[in-house]
Design a protein around this motif. Sequence first.
Motif, mmCIF file in Angstrom:
data_model
loop_
_atom_site.group_PDB
_atom_site.id
_atom_site.type_symbol
_atom_site.label_atom_id
_atom_site.label_comp_id
_atom_site.label_asym_id
_atom_site.label_seq_id
_atom_site.Cartn_x
_atom_site.Cartn_y
_atom_site.Cartn_z
ATOM 1 N N ALA A 73 30.733 59.305 -15.915
ATOM 2 C CA ALA A 73 31.714 59.989 -16.750
ATOM 3 C C ALA A 73 31.501 61.500 -16.739
ATOM 4 O O ALA A 73 32.453 62.267 -16.851
ATOM 5 N N LYS A 74 30.238 61.924 -16.604
ATOM 6 C CA LYS A 74 29.907 63.344 -16.603
ATOM 7 C C LYS A 74 29.666 63.897 -15.202
ATOM 8 O O LYS A 74 29.386 65.090 -15.055
ATOM 9 N N ASN A 75 29.750 63.037 -14.189
ATOM 10 C CA ASN A 75 29.472 63.437 -12.806
ATOM 11 C C ASN A 75 28.111 64.130 -12.690
ATOM 12 O O ASN A 75 27.980 65.167 -12.041
ATOM 13 N N THR A 76 27.112 63.531 -13.313
ATOM 14 C CA THR A 76 25.787 64.120 -13.374
ATOM 15 C C THR A 76 24.726 63.158 -12.859
ATOM 16 O O THR A 76 24.753 61.962 -13.177
ATOM 17 N N LEU A 77 23.792 63.683 -12.098
ATOM 18 C CA LEU A 77 22.671 62.940 -11.533
ATOM 19 C C LEU A 77 21.386 63.359 -12.222
ATOM 20 O O LEU A 77 21.194 64.536 -12.526
ATOM 21 N N TYR A 78 20.473 62.396 -12.445
ATOM 22 C CA TYR A 78 19.202 62.672 -13.098
ATOM 23 C C TYR A 78 18.040 62.116 -12.280
ATOM 24 O O TYR A 78 18.185 61.131 -11.555
ATOM 25 N N LEU A 79 16.887 62.743 -12.433
ATOM 26 C CA LEU A 79 15.648 62.222 -11.872
ATOM 27 C C LEU A 79 14.555 62.384 -12.916
ATOM 28 O O LEU A 79 14.116 63.503 -13.189
ATOM 29 N N GLN A 80 14.132 61.263 -13.507
ATOM 30 C CA GLN A 80 13.030 61.265 -14.459
ATOM 31 C C GLN A 80 11.734 61.103 -13.682
ATOM 32 O O GLN A 80 11.554 60.105 -12.982
ATOM 33 N N MET A 81 10.833 62.061 -13.806
ATOM 34 C CA MET A 81 9.581 62.068 -13.066
ATOM 35 C C MET A 81 8.419 61.961 -14.039
ATOM 36 O O MET A 81 8.201 62.862 -14.851
ATOM 37 N N ASN A 82 7.680 60.861 -13.961
ATOM 38 C CA ASN A 82 6.520 60.625 -14.811
ATOM 39 C C ASN A 82 5.251 60.552 -13.972
ATOM 40 O O ASN A 82 5.300 60.367 -12.761
ATOM 41 N N SER A 83 4.114 60.674 -14.642
ATOM 42 C CA SER A 83 2.810 60.605 -13.978
ATOM 43 C C SER A 83 2.766 61.502 -12.746
ATOM 44 O O SER A 83 2.342 61.092 -11.665
ATOM 45 N N LEU A 84 3.189 62.722 -12.916
ATOM 46 C CA LEU A 84 3.304 63.645 -11.791
ATOM 47 C C LEU A 84 1.940 63.981 -11.192
ATOM 48 O O LEU A 84 0.945 64.102 -11.903
ATOM 49 N N LYS A 85 1.941 64.134 -9.873
ATOM 50 C CA LYS A 85 0.743 64.456 -9.113
ATOM 51 C C LYS A 85 0.937 65.790 -8.403
ATOM 52 O O LYS A 85 2.059 66.258 -8.224
ATOM 53 N N SER A 86 -0.167 66.373 -7.964
ATOM 54 C CA SER A 86 -0.098 67.626 -7.224
ATOM 55 C C SER A 86 0.749 67.470 -5.963
ATOM 56 O O SER A 86 1.436 68.415 -5.553
ATOM 57 N N GLU A 87 0.714 66.292 -5.360
ATOM 58 C CA GLU A 87 1.477 66.026 -4.147
ATOM 59 C C GLU A 87 2.988 66.051 -4.375
ATOM 60 O O GLU A 87 3.755 66.091 -3.413
ATOM 61 N N ASP A 88 3.429 66.012 -5.631
ATOM 62 C CA ASP A 88 4.852 66.059 -5.944
ATOM 63 C C ASP A 88 5.396 67.480 -5.959
ATOM 64 O O ASP A 88 6.605 67.675 -6.097
ATOM 65 N N THR A 89 4.524 68.460 -5.843
ATOM 66 C CA THR A 89 4.953 69.856 -5.827
ATOM 67 C C THR A 89 5.882 70.105 -4.646
ATOM 68 O O THR A 89 5.519 69.865 -3.491
ATOM 69 N N ALA A 90 7.091 70.583 -4.932
ATOM 70 C CA ALA A 90 8.093 70.797 -3.894
ATOM 71 C C ALA A 90 9.340 71.412 -4.509
ATOM 72 O O ALA A 90 9.472 71.490 -5.730
ATOM 73 N N VAL A 91 10.248 71.835 -3.645
ATOM 74 C CA VAL A 91 11.584 72.202 -4.084
ATOM 75 C C VAL A 91 12.450 70.954 -3.993
ATOM 76 O O VAL A 91 12.511 70.319 -2.936
ATOM 77 N N TYR A 92 13.099 70.592 -5.085
ATOM 78 C CA TYR A 92 13.908 69.383 -5.150
ATOM 79 C C TYR A 92 15.388 69.733 -5.048
ATOM 80 O O TYR A 92 15.873 70.633 -5.732
ATOM 81 N N TYR A 93 16.107 68.999 -4.194
ATOM 82 C CA TYR A 93 17.517 69.238 -3.942
ATOM 83 C C TYR A 93 18.335 67.997 -4.274
ATOM 84 O O TYR A 93 17.974 66.893 -3.874
ATOM 85 N N CYS A 94 19.444 68.176 -4.971
ATOM 86 C CA CYS A 94 20.356 67.063 -5.162
ATOM 87 C C CYS A 94 21.432 67.100 -4.086
ATOM 88 O O CYS A 94 21.753 68.155 -3.530
ATOM 89 N N HIS A 95 21.983 65.942 -3.791
ATOM 90 C CA HIS A 95 22.993 65.797 -2.753
ATOM 91 C C HIS A 95 23.993 64.735 -3.192
ATOM 92 O O HIS A 95 23.607 63.703 -3.757
ATOM 93 N N VAL A 96 25.287 64.991 -2.939
ATOM 94 C CA VAL A 96 26.316 64.017 -3.296
ATOM 95 C C VAL A 96 27.288 63.826 -2.146
ATOM 96 O O VAL A 96 27.533 64.745 -1.357
ATOM 97 N N GLU A 97 27.829 62.627 -2.061
ATOM 98 C CA GLU A 97 28.878 62.293 -1.109
ATOM 99 C C GLU A 97 30.005 61.612 -1.865
ATOM 100 O O GLU A 97 29.768 60.766 -2.721
#
Length: 122
Positions: free
Chosen positions: A74-98
């Motif tokens: 309804a809101k045309n919105t995407l989410y990513l809930q990230m828990n228990s984060l690790k150092s290896e998760d460090t990055a630039v995160y990009y969303c993509h839609v089709e």
Amino acid sequence: QVQLVESGGGLVQPGGSLRLSCAASGIFFSINVMDWYRRAPGKERELVARITKGGSTNYADSVKGRFTISRDNAKNTLYLQMNSLKSEDTAVYYCHVEGTFDSAARRFFSSWGQGTQVTVSS
């Protein structure tokens, strides 16, 4: 025609949590697939999680059990809930839609967000 605006990135300690958001706007008929990618320093871009319009999801093995992808159609919105984060998760995160521009699905699009930085460090 379609613009993506990302938010929610930042600095967090190992074991902490963040929630990323990606809002789509513009003139279009429907969004079919929405997903998150990330690029860590010195590494190739990686698909993190994907969700279809019907709610089917896929995750990279490295984030299973820790990340949850969801969407609000309804809101045309995407989410990513990230828990228990690790150092290896460090990055630039990009969303993509089709999606499609019309009801007959004859004209479709692919759009990328600008990226949001996630840094996991103590």
